[in-house]
Design a protein around this motif. Structure first.
Motif, PDB file in Angstrom:
ATOM      1  N   GLU A  15      46.610 113.476  75.891  1.00 41.49           N
ATOM      2  CA  GLU A  15      46.154 113.736  77.263  1.00 41.49           C
ATOM      3  C   GLU A  15      44.897 114.599  77.285  1.00 41.49           C
ATOM      4  O   GLU A  15      44.209 114.655  78.314  1.00 41.49           O
ATOM      5  CB  GLU A  15      47.276 114.409  78.057  1.00 41.49           C
ATOM      6  CG  GLU A  15      48.457 113.495  78.326  1.00 41.49           C
ATOM      7  CD  GLU A  15      49.656 114.248  78.888  1.00 41.49           C
ATOM      8  OE1 GLU A  15      49.572 115.498  79.017  1.00 41.49           O
ATOM      9  OE2 GLU A  15      50.676 113.594  79.191  1.00 41.49           O
ATOM     10  N   ARG A  16      44.599 115.242  76.153  1.00 42.90           N
ATOM     11  CA  ARG A  16      43.408 116.101  76.051  1.00 42.90           C
ATOM     12  C   ARG A  16      42.367 115.506  75.106  1.00 42.90           C
ATOM     13  O   ARG A  16      41.550 116.218  74.541  1.00 42.90           O
ATOM     14  CB  ARG A  16      43.840 117.501  75.623  1.00 42.90           C
ATOM     15  CG  ARG A  16      44.514 118.248  76.773  1.00 42.90           C
ATOM     16  CD  ARG A  16      45.525 119.291  76.325  1.00 42.90           C
ATOM     17  NE  ARG A  16      46.151 119.884  77.507  1.00 42.90           N
ATOM     18  CZ  ARG A  16      47.166 119.307  78.175  1.00 42.90           C
ATOM     19  NH1 ARG A  16      47.660 118.146  77.750  1.00 42.90           N
ATOM     20  NH2 ARG A  16      47.667 119.893  79.247  1.00 42.90           N
ATOM     21  N   GLY A  17      42.425 114.203  74.949  1.00 47.20           N
ATOM     22  CA  GLY A  17      41.374 113.499  74.254  1.00 47.20           C
ATOM     23  C   GLY A  17      41.516 113.395  72.755  1.00 47.20           C
ATOM     24  O   GLY A  17      40.592 112.915  72.078  1.00 47.20           O
ATOM     25  N   ALA A  18      42.643 113.818  72.206  1.00 49.96           N
ATOM     26  CA  ALA A  18      42.809 113.773  70.748  1.00 49.96           C
ATOM     27  C   ALA A  18      43.185 112.370  70.289  1.00 49.96           C
ATOM     28  O   ALA A  18      44.044 111.713  70.887  1.00 49.96           O
ATOM     29  CB  ALA A  18      43.865 114.768  70.300  1.00 49.96           C
ATOM     30  N   LEU A  19      42.541 111.935  69.227  1.00 51.13           N
ATOM     31  CA  LEU A  19      42.883 110.677  68.564  1.00 51.13           C
ATOM     32  C   LEU A  19      43.453 110.919  67.175  1.00 51.13           C
ATOM     33  O   LEU A  19      43.963 110.001  66.538  1.00 51.13           O
ATOM     34  CB  LEU A  19      41.642 109.791  68.448  1.00 51.13           C
ATOM     35  CG  LEU A  19      40.953 109.410  69.758  1.00 51.13           C
ATOM     36  CD1 LEU A  19      39.693 108.602  69.477  1.00 51.13           C
ATOM     37  CD2 LEU A  19      41.904 108.642  70.662  1.00 51.13           C
ATOM     38  N   ARG A  20      43.336 112.168  66.716  1.00 52.68           N
ATOM     39  CA  ARG A  20      43.787 112.537  65.374  1.00 52.68           C
ATOM     40  C   ARG A  20      44.442 113.908  65.461  1.00 52.68           C
ATOM     41  O   ARG A  20      43.954 114.807  66.151  1.00 52.68           O
ATOM     42  CB  ARG A  20      42.588 112.574  64.427  1.00 52.68           C
ATOM     43  CG  ARG A  20      42.868 113.055  63.023  1.00 52.68           C
ATOM     44  CD  ARG A  20      41.608 112.908  62.170  1.00 52.68           C
ATOM     45  NE  ARG A  20      41.735 113.525  60.851  1.00 52.68           N
ATOM     46  CZ  ARG A  20      41.288 114.739  60.556  1.00 52.68           C
ATOM     47  NH1 ARG A  20      40.682 115.479  61.488  1.00 52.68           N
ATOM     48  NH2 ARG A  20      41.444 115.226  59.341  1.00 52.68           N
ATOM     49  N   ILE A  21      45.549 114.072  64.774  1.00 55.30           N
ATOM     50  CA  ILE A  21      46.279 115.340  64.783  1.00 55.30           C
ATOM     51  C   ILE A  21      46.411 115.839  63.355  1.00 55.30           C
ATOM     52  O   ILE A  21      46.682 115.068  62.435  1.00 55.30           O
ATOM     53  CB  ILE A  21      47.667 115.181  65.464  1.00 55.30           C
ATOM     54  CG1 ILE A  21      48.431 116.500  65.504  1.00 55.30           C
ATOM     55  CG2 ILE A  21      48.487 114.097  64.795  1.00 55.30           C
ATOM     56  CD1 ILE A  21      49.708 116.428  66.335  1.00 55.30           C
TER      57      ILE A  21
END
Length: 384
Positions: free
Chosen positions: A123-129
Protein backbone atom coordinates in the motif's frame (compact mmCIF):
# COMPACT_ATOMS: atom_id res chain seq x y z
CA UNK A 1 15.80 -26.62 24.30
CA UNK A 2 12.00 -26.92 24.62
CA UNK A 3 10.08 -25.33 21.75
CA UNK A 4 7.11 -23.01 22.34
CA UNK A 5 3.85 -24.98 22.11
CA UNK A 6 1.90 -25.15 18.88
CA UNK A 7 -1.28 -23.13 18.57
CA UNK A 8 -4.47 -24.90 19.50
CA UNK A 9 -7.84 -24.71 17.72
CA UNK A 10 -8.62 -21.12 18.65
CA UNK A 11 -9.09 -18.78 15.66
CA UNK A 12 -5.98 -16.90 14.50
CA UNK A 13 -6.27 -13.13 14.15
CA UNK A 14 -3.55 -10.57 13.34
CA UNK A 15 -4.25 -7.13 14.77
CA UNK A 16 -2.21 -3.91 14.54
CA UNK A 17 -0.56 -2.48 17.63
CA UNK A 18 -2.58 0.61 18.43
CA UNK A 19 -2.51 1.19 22.19
CA UNK A 20 0.00 1.25 25.02
CA UNK A 21 -1.42 -2.08 26.21
CA UNK A 22 -0.83 -3.53 22.74
CA UNK A 23 2.75 -2.22 22.76
CA UNK A 24 3.38 -3.80 26.15
CA UNK A 25 2.27 -7.17 24.77
CA UNK A 26 4.38 -6.65 21.65
CA UNK A 27 7.50 -5.88 23.72
CA UNK A 28 6.92 -8.69 26.21
CA UNK A 29 6.10 -11.44 23.72
CA UNK A 30 9.70 -12.56 22.95
CA UNK A 31 10.29 -13.33 26.62
CA UNK A 32 7.25 -15.61 26.62
CA UNK A 33 8.40 -17.46 23.52
CA UNK A 34 11.99 -17.85 24.76
CA UNK A 35 11.19 -18.71 28.37
CA UNK A 36 12.77 -22.18 28.02
CA UNK A 37 15.76 -20.97 25.99
CA UNK A 38 18.82 -20.89 28.29
CA UNK A 39 20.62 -18.49 25.93
CA UNK A 40 17.87 -15.88 25.72
CA UNK A 41 18.62 -12.46 27.22
CA UNK A 42 15.53 -10.39 27.94
CA UNK A 43 16.11 -6.76 26.88
CA UNK A 44 15.37 -4.09 29.45
CA UNK A 45 11.69 -3.29 28.93
CA UNK A 46 12.22 0.41 29.55
CA UNK A 47 14.87 0.50 26.84
CA UNK A 48 12.59 -1.29 24.37
CA UNK A 49 9.81 1.23 25.06
CA UNK A 50 12.19 4.11 24.42
CA UNK A 51 13.42 2.43 21.24
CA UNK A 52 9.87 2.28 19.88
CA UNK A 53 8.90 5.78 21.03
CA UNK A 54 9.27 9.27 19.58
CA UNK A 55 12.52 9.52 21.55
CA UNK A 56 14.19 7.45 18.83
CA UNK A 57 15.48 9.89 16.17
CA UNK A 58 15.16 7.22 13.48
CA UNK A 59 11.45 8.08 13.24
CA UNK A 60 12.35 11.37 11.56
CA UNK A 61 12.82 9.34 8.35
CA UNK A 62 11.04 6.04 9.07
CA UNK A 63 7.35 5.07 9.14
CA UNK A 64 6.36 1.79 10.71
CA UNK A 65 3.53 -0.42 11.88
CA UNK A 66 3.53 -3.39 14.24
CA UNK A 67 1.15 -6.34 14.54
CA UNK A 68 0.44 -9.11 17.03
CA UNK A 69 -0.95 -12.51 16.05
CA UNK A 70 -3.57 -13.75 18.53
CA UNK A 71 -4.88 -17.28 19.00
CA UNK A 72 -7.96 -16.53 21.00
CA UNK A 73 -6.69 -14.41 23.89
CA UNK A 74 -3.12 -15.72 23.60
CA UNK A 75 -0.44 -13.72 21.74
CA UNK A 76 1.46 -16.14 19.53
CA UNK A 77 3.54 -13.93 17.23
CA UNK A 78 4.57 -10.42 16.27
CA UNK A 79 6.07 -8.50 13.34
CA UNK A 80 6.78 -4.96 12.17
CA UNK A 81 6.95 -3.34 8.74
CA UNK A 82 8.98 -0.22 7.94
CA UNK A 83 9.40 2.30 5.15
CA UNK A 84 12.73 4.10 5.52
CA UNK A 85 12.83 7.24 3.37
CA UNK A 86 16.63 7.44 3.59
CA UNK A 87 16.87 3.87 2.30
CA UNK A 88 14.57 4.71 -0.58
CA UNK A 89 16.68 7.74 -1.47
CA UNK A 90 19.76 5.53 -1.67
CA UNK A 91 18.31 2.32 -3.12
CA UNK A 92 15.12 3.23 -4.97
CA UNK A 93 11.48 3.93 -4.04
CA UNK A 94 10.12 0.38 -4.24
CA UNK A 95 11.65 -1.29 -1.15
CA UNK A 96 10.19 -1.87 2.30
CA UNK A 97 11.36 -3.84 5.30
CA UNK A 98 10.08 -6.20 7.97
CA UNK A 99 11.45 -6.74 11.44
CA UNK A 100 10.91 -7.78 15.06
CA UNK A 101 9.67 -11.19 13.95
CA UNK A 102 8.90 -13.64 16.75
CA UNK A 103 6.37 -16.49 16.68
CA UNK A 104 5.51 -19.97 17.85
CA UNK A 105 6.41 -22.82 15.52
CA UNK A 106 3.26 -22.71 13.42
CA UNK A 107 3.33 -22.05 9.67
CA UNK A 108 -0.09 -20.39 9.79
CA UNK A 109 1.17 -17.81 12.29
CA UNK A 110 4.22 -16.95 10.18
CA UNK A 111 2.10 -16.74 7.03
CA UNK A 112 -0.45 -14.42 8.65
CA UNK A 113 2.22 -12.12 10.09
CA UNK A 114 4.20 -11.85 6.87
CA UNK A 115 1.01 -11.26 4.88
CA UNK A 116 0.08 -8.33 7.13
CA UNK A 117 3.52 -6.75 6.72
CA UNK A 118 3.57 -7.32 2.93
CA UNK A 119 0.10 -5.81 2.43
CA UNK A 120 0.99 -2.70 4.45
CA UNK A 121 4.17 -2.24 2.43
CA UNK A 122 2.43 -2.77 -0.93
CA UNK A 123 0.00 0.00 0.00
CA UNK A 124 3.07 2.25 0.35
CA UNK A 125 4.57 1.45 -3.00
CA UNK A 126 6.88 -1.42 -2.08
CA UNK A 127 7.56 -4.12 -4.66
CA UNK A 128 10.40 -5.73 -2.72
CA UNK A 129 10.72 -6.52 0.98
CA UNK A 130 13.92 -7.17 2.91
CA UNK A 131 14.62 -7.93 6.54
CA UNK A 132 14.52 -8.42 9.39
CA UNK A 133 15.70 -5.03 10.62
CA UNK A 134 14.82 -3.81 14.12
CA UNK A 135 14.16 -1.08 12.94
CA UNK A 136 16.93 -0.18 10.45
CA UNK A 137 20.09 -1.78 9.13
CA UNK A 138 22.01 0.37 11.63
CA UNK A 139 20.26 -1.35 14.55
CA UNK A 140 19.63 -5.08 15.08
CA UNK A 141 19.81 -6.73 11.67
CA UNK A 142 19.30 -10.22 10.30
CA UNK A 143 17.74 -13.45 11.50
CA UNK A 144 19.98 -15.76 13.52
CA UNK A 145 20.55 -18.96 11.51
CA UNK A 146 23.76 -20.29 13.15
CA UNK A 147 25.08 -19.90 16.69
CA UNK A 148 22.01 -20.58 18.83
CA UNK A 149 24.13 -22.26 21.53
CA UNK A 150 25.67 -18.98 22.74
CA UNK A 151 23.84 -15.94 24.18
CA UNK A 152 23.70 -12.78 22.07
CA UNK A 153 25.98 -9.83 22.73
CA UNK A 154 24.59 -6.40 23.47
CA UNK A 155 22.45 -4.99 20.64
CA UNK A 156 22.54 -8.25 18.67
CA UNK A 157 19.52 -10.39 17.93
CA UNK A 158 18.59 -13.88 18.99
CA UNK A 159 15.95 -16.26 17.68
CA UNK A 160 14.63 -19.80 17.65
CA UNK A 161 16.06 -22.35 15.20
CA UNK A 162 12.89 -22.81 13.15
CA UNK A 163 12.48 -19.13 12.20
CA UNK A 164 14.62 -19.31 9.06
CA UNK A 165 12.80 -22.33 7.63
CA UNK A 166 9.40 -20.77 8.27
CA UNK A 167 10.40 -17.55 6.50
CA UNK A 168 11.92 -19.38 3.53
CA UNK A 169 8.77 -21.50 3.17
CA UNK A 170 6.93 -18.24 2.39
CA UNK A 171 9.10 -17.50 -0.63
CA UNK A 172 11.85 -15.46 1.03
CA UNK A 173 15.39 -16.01 -0.17
CA UNK A 174 18.75 -15.04 1.35
CA UNK A 175 19.89 -11.55 0.33
CA UNK A 176 23.08 -11.40 2.39
CA UNK A 177 24.60 -12.93 5.52
CA UNK A 178 26.08 -11.04 8.45
CA UNK A 179 28.75 -12.68 10.60
CA UNK A 180 29.71 -12.21 14.23
CA UNK A 181 33.37 -12.97 15.00
CA UNK A 182 34.72 -14.05 18.39
CA UNK A 183 38.23 -13.69 19.74
CA UNK A 184 39.80 -14.20 23.15
CA UNK A 185 42.01 -11.44 24.49
CA UNK A 186 44.80 -13.86 25.37
CA UNK A 187 44.71 -15.40 21.88
CA UNK A 188 44.92 -12.12 19.97
CA UNK A 189 48.19 -12.19 18.04
CA UNK A 190 49.82 -10.39 15.12
CA UNK A 191 52.06 -12.65 12.99
CA UNK A 192 55.33 -11.09 11.74
CA UNK A 193 53.99 -10.19 8.26
CA UNK A 194 51.09 -8.30 9.84
CA UNK A 195 53.39 -6.67 12.39
CA UNK A 196 55.59 -5.46 9.54
CA UNK A 197 52.51 -4.06 7.80
CA UNK A 198 51.35 -2.29 10.98
CA UNK A 199 54.77 -0.68 11.50
CA UNK A 200 55.20 0.46 7.91
CA UNK A 201 53.33 3.77 8.31
CA UNK A 202 54.38 4.65 11.86
CA UNK A 203 55.47 8.15 10.84
CA UNK A 204 52.08 8.93 9.27
CA UNK A 205 49.64 7.11 11.55
CA UNK A 206 48.67 8.11 15.08
CA UNK A 207 46.26 6.12 17.26
CA UNK A 208 44.63 8.22 19.97
CA UNK A 209 41.63 8.02 22.31
CA UNK A 210 38.60 10.16 21.69
CA UNK A 211 39.03 13.67 23.13
CA UNK A 212 36.14 14.06 25.57
CA UNK A 213 36.79 17.78 25.90
CA UNK A 214 35.50 18.07 22.33
CA UNK A 215 32.98 15.27 22.61
CA UNK A 216 30.23 16.57 20.30
CA UNK A 217 32.74 17.45 17.59
CA UNK A 218 34.50 14.10 17.91
CA UNK A 219 31.23 12.16 17.69
CA UNK A 220 30.27 13.91 14.47
CA UNK A 221 33.74 13.15 13.11
CA UNK A 222 33.09 9.46 13.83
CA UNK A 223 29.77 9.73 12.00
CA UNK A 224 31.51 11.25 8.99
CA UNK A 225 34.06 8.42 8.94
CA UNK A 226 31.39 5.73 9.38
CA UNK A 227 29.08 7.07 6.66
CA UNK A 228 32.01 7.26 4.26
CA UNK A 229 33.46 3.87 5.21
CA UNK A 230 30.18 1.97 4.86
CA UNK A 231 28.75 3.87 1.87
CA UNK A 232 29.31 1.04 -0.63
CA UNK A 233 28.13 -1.79 1.63
CA UNK A 234 24.98 -3.79 0.96
CA UNK A 235 21.84 -1.93 2.04
CA UNK A 236 23.75 1.01 3.51
CA UNK A 237 21.71 3.81 5.08
CA UNK A 238 23.64 6.76 6.52
CA UNK A 239 23.36 7.75 10.15
CA UNK A 240 21.75 11.17 10.56
CA UNK A 241 23.41 13.73 12.80
CA UNK A 242 20.60 13.30 15.32
CA UNK A 243 20.90 9.52 15.39
CA UNK A 244 24.64 9.62 15.92
CA UNK A 245 24.31 12.31 18.58
CA UNK A 246 21.86 10.08 20.49
CA UNK A 247 24.22 7.14 20.07
CA UNK A 248 27.12 9.31 21.25
CA UNK A 249 25.22 10.20 24.41
CA UNK A 250 24.79 6.50 25.14
CA UNK A 251 28.43 5.74 24.38
CA UNK A 252 29.50 8.49 26.76
CA UNK A 253 27.69 6.68 29.57
CA UNK A 254 28.56 3.10 28.65
CA UNK A 255 32.02 3.10 27.04
CA UNK A 256 35.15 3.66 29.16
CA UNK A 257 37.50 6.32 27.82
CA UNK A 258 40.10 3.74 26.84
CA UNK A 259 37.78 1.64 24.64
CA UNK A 260 37.27 4.17 21.84
CA UNK A 261 40.16 5.00 19.50
CA UNK A 262 40.65 7.18 16.44
CA UNK A 263 43.32 6.62 13.81
CA UNK A 264 44.75 9.74 12.22
CA UNK A 265 46.64 9.69 8.91
CA UNK A 266 48.81 12.75 8.42
CA UNK A 267 46.85 14.46 11.19
CA UNK A 268 43.37 13.74 9.77
CA UNK A 269 40.90 11.33 11.47
CA UNK A 270 40.41 8.51 8.97
CA UNK A 271 39.38 5.46 11.01
CA UNK A 272 37.96 4.54 14.42
CA UNK A 273 36.90 1.66 16.63
CA UNK A 274 34.48 1.45 19.58
CA UNK A 275 34.35 -1.45 22.05
CA UNK A 276 31.22 -1.64 24.19
CA UNK A 277 31.25 -3.75 27.37
CA UNK A 278 28.75 -6.54 26.88
CA UNK A 279 25.90 -5.32 29.08
CA UNK A 280 23.90 -8.45 28.27
CA UNK A 281 26.02 -10.22 30.90
CA UNK A 282 24.63 -7.83 33.49
CA UNK A 283 21.01 -7.64 32.40
CA UNK A 284 20.47 -11.36 31.73
CA UNK A 285 19.37 -12.13 35.33
CA UNK A 286 16.97 -9.14 35.48
CA UNK A 287 14.34 -10.58 33.10
CA UNK A 288 13.86 -7.15 31.57
CA UNK A 289 13.05 -5.28 34.78
CA UNK A 290 14.99 -2.71 36.76
CA UNK A 291 12.46 -2.48 39.60
CA UNK A 292 12.26 -3.09 42.46
CA UNK A 293 15.88 -4.24 42.90
CA UNK A 294 17.13 -4.93 39.39
CA UNK A 295 19.02 -1.65 39.18
CA UNK A 296 21.03 -2.61 42.28
CA UNK A 297 21.99 -5.94 40.73
CA UNK A 298 22.91 -4.17 37.52
CA UNK A 299 25.17 -1.68 39.30
CA UNK A 300 26.78 -4.46 41.33
CA UNK A 301 27.55 -6.44 38.19
CA UNK A 302 28.93 -3.39 36.38
CA UNK A 303 30.92 -1.79 39.20
CA UNK A 304 31.83 -4.61 41.59
CA UNK A 305 31.91 -7.92 39.77
CA UNK A 306 32.62 -6.44 36.36
CA UNK A 307 31.97 -7.82 32.90
CA UNK A 308 34.04 -10.40 31.04
CA UNK A 309 33.25 -9.72 27.39
CA UNK A 310 32.75 -6.81 25.02
CA UNK A 311 31.51 -6.10 21.51
CA UNK A 312 32.76 -3.84 18.74
CA UNK A 313 29.51 -2.39 17.31
CA UNK A 314 31.16 0.42 15.34
CA UNK A 315 34.31 0.48 13.25
CA UNK A 316 35.22 2.19 10.02
CA UNK A 317 38.10 3.04 7.69
CA UNK A 318 37.56 5.73 5.09
CA UNK A 319 37.09 4.49 1.52
CA UNK A 320 40.21 6.34 0.40
CA UNK A 321 42.24 3.77 2.38
CA UNK A 322 40.11 0.68 1.84
CA UNK A 323 41.49 -2.04 -0.44
CA UNK A 324 44.99 -0.79 0.40
CA UNK A 325 47.73 -1.95 2.74
CA UNK A 326 47.39 1.29 4.70
CA UNK A 327 43.69 0.56 5.27
CA UNK A 328 44.53 -2.91 6.60
CA UNK A 329 47.21 -1.42 8.84
CA UNK A 330 44.72 1.08 10.28
CA UNK A 331 42.25 -1.70 11.13
CA UNK A 332 44.96 -3.84 12.70
CA UNK A 333 46.39 -1.04 14.80
CA UNK A 334 42.96 -0.04 16.07
CA UNK A 335 42.24 -3.62 17.14
CA UNK A 336 45.67 -3.83 18.76
CA UNK A 337 44.95 -0.64 20.72
CA UNK A 338 42.09 -2.42 22.52
CA UNK A 339 44.21 -5.20 24.02
CA UNK A 340 45.88 -3.27 26.92
CA UNK A 341 42.58 -1.76 28.15
CA UNK A 342 40.91 -5.15 27.80
CA UNK A 343 43.52 -6.59 30.15
CA UNK A 344 43.05 -3.68 32.58
CA UNK A 345 39.27 -4.09 32.62
CA UNK A 346 39.37 -7.88 32.90
CA UNK A 347 37.66 -8.32 29.52
CA UNK A 348 38.49 -11.83 28.36
CA UNK A 349 36.87 -11.91 24.92
CA UNK A 350 35.52 -9.71 22.17
CA UNK A 351 32.76 -10.00 19.58
CA UNK A 352 33.28 -8.14 16.30
CA UNK A 353 29.87 -7.70 14.70
CA UNK A 354 28.48 -7.53 12.33
CA UNK A 355 30.69 -8.22 9.28
CA UNK A 356 29.21 -8.75 5.81
CA UNK A 357 30.05 -12.25 4.60
CA UNK A 358 31.19 -10.65 1.34
CA UNK A 359 33.71 -8.40 3.15
CA UNK A 360 36.68 -10.66 2.53
CA UNK A 361 39.20 -7.97 3.45
CA UNK A 362 37.99 -7.52 7.03
CA UNK A 363 37.30 -11.23 7.43
CA UNK A 364 40.86 -12.09 6.40
CA UNK A 365 42.24 -9.57 8.90
CA UNK A 366 40.18 -11.03 11.74
CA UNK A 367 40.95 -14.65 10.90
CA UNK A 368 44.69 -13.93 10.70
CA UNK A 369 44.76 -12.50 14.24
CA UNK A 370 42.87 -15.33 15.95
CA UNK A 371 39.17 -14.50 15.51
CA UNK A 372 36.60 -16.92 14.13
CA UNK A 373 32.96 -16.61 13.01
CA UNK A 374 30.61 -18.06 15.60
CA UNK A 375 27.20 -16.61 14.70
CA UNK A 376 25.50 -16.03 11.36
CA UNK A 377 22.58 -13.69 10.77
CA UNK A 378 20.65 -13.80 7.49
CA UNK A 379 18.85 -10.97 5.73
CA UNK A 380 16.02 -12.17 3.47
CA UNK A 381 14.33 -10.64 0.46
CA UNK A 382 11.19 -11.24 -1.61
CA UNK A 383 9.36 -9.62 -4.51
CA UNK A 384 5.86 -8.69 -3.40
Amino acid sequence: MNQPPLRGNAPLVVRPVQSKADLDVFIGLPGRLHRDDPYWVEPLLVERRDHLSAKNPVFAHLDWQAWIAWSGNEPVGRISAQVDRLHRQAHGPDTGHFGMLEAIDDPAVFAALMAAAEQWLRERGALRITGPFNLTINEESGLLVEGFERPPSIMMGHGLPYYGARVEALGYRPATDLLAYWMRTDELHFPPPLRHLMDRWQDRVRIRPLDRRRYAQEIQSLRDIFNDAWAENWGFVPFTAEEFEAMGNNLKLLVPEDLLYIAEVDGEPDAFIVALPNLNEAIAPLQGRLLPFGWLRLLWRLKVRGLRTARVPLMGVRRAHQRSRLGSALALRLIEALKPPFVRHGLEALEMSWILESNRGMRNILEHIGAYPYKRYRVYEKRI
